[in-house]
Design a protein around this motif. Structure first.
Motif, PDB file in Angstrom:
ATOM      1  N   PRO A 105     -15.567 -41.993  13.011  1.00 53.37           N
ATOM      2  CA  PRO A 105     -15.884 -42.818  14.180  1.00 53.37           C
ATOM      3  C   PRO A 105     -15.778 -44.311  13.855  1.00 53.37           C
ATOM      4  N   ILE A 106     -15.172 -45.082  14.785  1.00 58.94           N
ATOM      5  CA  ILE A 106     -15.063 -46.535  14.578  1.00 58.94           C
ATOM      6  C   ILE A 106     -15.488 -47.325  15.808  1.00 58.94           C
ATOM      7  N   ALA A 107     -15.861 -46.652  16.877  1.00 59.85           N
ATOM      8  CA  ALA A 107     -16.251 -47.347  18.108  1.00 59.85           C
ATOM      9  C   ALA A 107     -17.756 -47.595  18.103  1.00 59.85           C
ATOM     10  N   PHE A 108     -18.131 -48.790  17.646  1.00 59.88           N
ATOM     11  CA  PHE A 108     -19.545 -49.155  17.585  1.00 59.88           C
ATOM     12  C   PHE A 108     -19.807 -50.320  18.524  1.00 59.88           C
ATOM     13  N   THR A 109     -20.989 -50.342  19.124  1.00 55.29           N
ATOM     14  CA  THR A 109     -21.304 -51.366  20.126  1.00 55.29           C
ATOM     15  C   THR A 109     -22.380 -52.329  19.632  1.00 55.29           C
ATOM     16  N   GLU A 110     -22.395 -52.582  18.356  1.00 51.16           N
ATOM     17  CA  GLU A 110     -23.394 -53.501  17.810  1.00 51.16           C
ATOM     18  C   GLU A 110     -23.098 -54.913  18.291  1.00 51.16           C
ATOM     19  N   GLY A 111     -24.110 -55.580  18.781  1.00 51.14           N
ATOM     20  CA  GLY A 111     -23.944 -56.933  19.296  1.00 51.14           C
ATOM     21  C   GLY A 111     -23.756 -57.951  18.188  1.00 51.14           C
ATOM     22  N   ILE A 112     -23.319 -59.129  18.545  1.00 46.43           N
ATOM     23  CA  ILE A 112     -23.058 -60.198  17.582  1.00 46.43           C
ATOM     24  C   ILE A 112     -24.325 -60.582  16.822  1.00 46.43           C
ATOM     25  N   PHE A 113     -25.460 -60.495  17.457  1.00 48.62           N
ATOM     26  CA  PHE A 113     -26.704 -60.888  16.817  1.00 48.62           C
ATOM     27  C   PHE A 113     -27.368 -59.748  16.041  1.00 48.62           C
ATOM     28  N   SER A 114     -26.778 -58.590  16.084  1.00 55.54           N
ATOM     29  CA  SER A 114     -27.308 -57.441  15.352  1.00 55.54           C
ATOM     30  C   SER A 114     -27.002 -57.600  13.860  1.00 55.54           C
ATOM     31  N   PRO A 115     -27.934 -57.199  12.993  1.00 56.80           N
ATOM     32  CA  PRO A 115     -27.646 -57.273  11.556  1.00 56.80           C
ATOM     33  C   PRO A 115     -26.487 -56.352  11.149  1.00 56.80           C
ATOM     34  N   MET A 116     -26.174 -55.371  11.972  1.00 60.71           N
ATOM     35  CA  MET A 116     -25.087 -54.435  11.664  1.00 60.71           C
ATOM     36  C   MET A 116     -23.715 -54.978  12.070  1.00 60.71           C
ATOM     37  N   HIS A 117     -23.680 -56.077  12.786  1.00 63.34           N
ATOM     38  CA  HIS A 117     -22.410 -56.615  13.274  1.00 63.34           C
ATOM     39  C   HIS A 117     -21.432 -56.927  12.140  1.00 63.34           C
TER      40      HIS A 117
END
Length: 178
Positions: A105-117
């Protein structure tokens, strides 16, 4: 040059000591000397199953994040590289890499301010560079083998261009289709 002047027995002893120190070389020699085509098929199928199980495990975990996907992809890529170092079989290596790229899987919706971005961005680059590497090896294969692998590779390219990886792919010059 002095190694050539050594007696055969001493050369054999030195060679065996050197081989014993390199695990991959030892495994490669074992494969080359003691295994056959059936063993290659078994190794391929086993690694294929490991990839499937690992991706299923990743998807069934708590919340799916890009960091976990990237770590899993690196681990599985390492296993495929080891498989190639032992078997020297380019075809099974490419098939396994295509399978990994198709299913991870490569479709992630982490926001710009998320530490996972930042992991999402790293995953995108790593994923596209992996596909580019596979494409480089693919172009060196015989055209009949290329024909057999083309559909799977096109599936990976479609996946790349339908996700956030498209910008990285365009920047690195990855084609949209073969």
């Amino acid at each position: 040059m002095e190694i050539r002047s050594l007696p055969e027995k001493e050369k054999d002893k030195l060679l065996l000591r050197l081989i014993a120190k390199d695990k991959v070389l030892t495994e490669h020699l074992h494969f080359k000397l003691l295994e056959d085509e059936g063993d290659l098929v078994q190794r391929h199928q086993k690694l294929h199953s490991v990839i499937d199980e690992s991706i299923d495990d990743l998807r069934s975990g708590k919340k799916l994040v890009s960091k976990d996907a990237m770590l899993r992809m690196r681990k599985l890529n390492g296993m495929i590289s080891h498989h190639f170092k032992v078997t020297k079989d380019v075809l099974t290596e490419i098939e396994l890499r295509i399978h990994l790229l198709s299913n991870l899987p490569i479709a992630f919706t982490e926001g710009i301010f998320s530490p996972m971005h930042k992991f999402n961005e790293k995953l995108n680059v790593y994923f596209v560079k992996s596909a580019l590497s596979v494409l480089g090896k693919y172009t060196k294969l015989h055209e009949d083998i290329q024909f057999d692998l083309r559909a799977g590779l096109n599936e990976v390219l479609t996946k790349i261009y339908k996700n956030k990886t498209a910008a990285v792919a365009e920047e690195l010059g990855l084609p949209k289709e073969l």
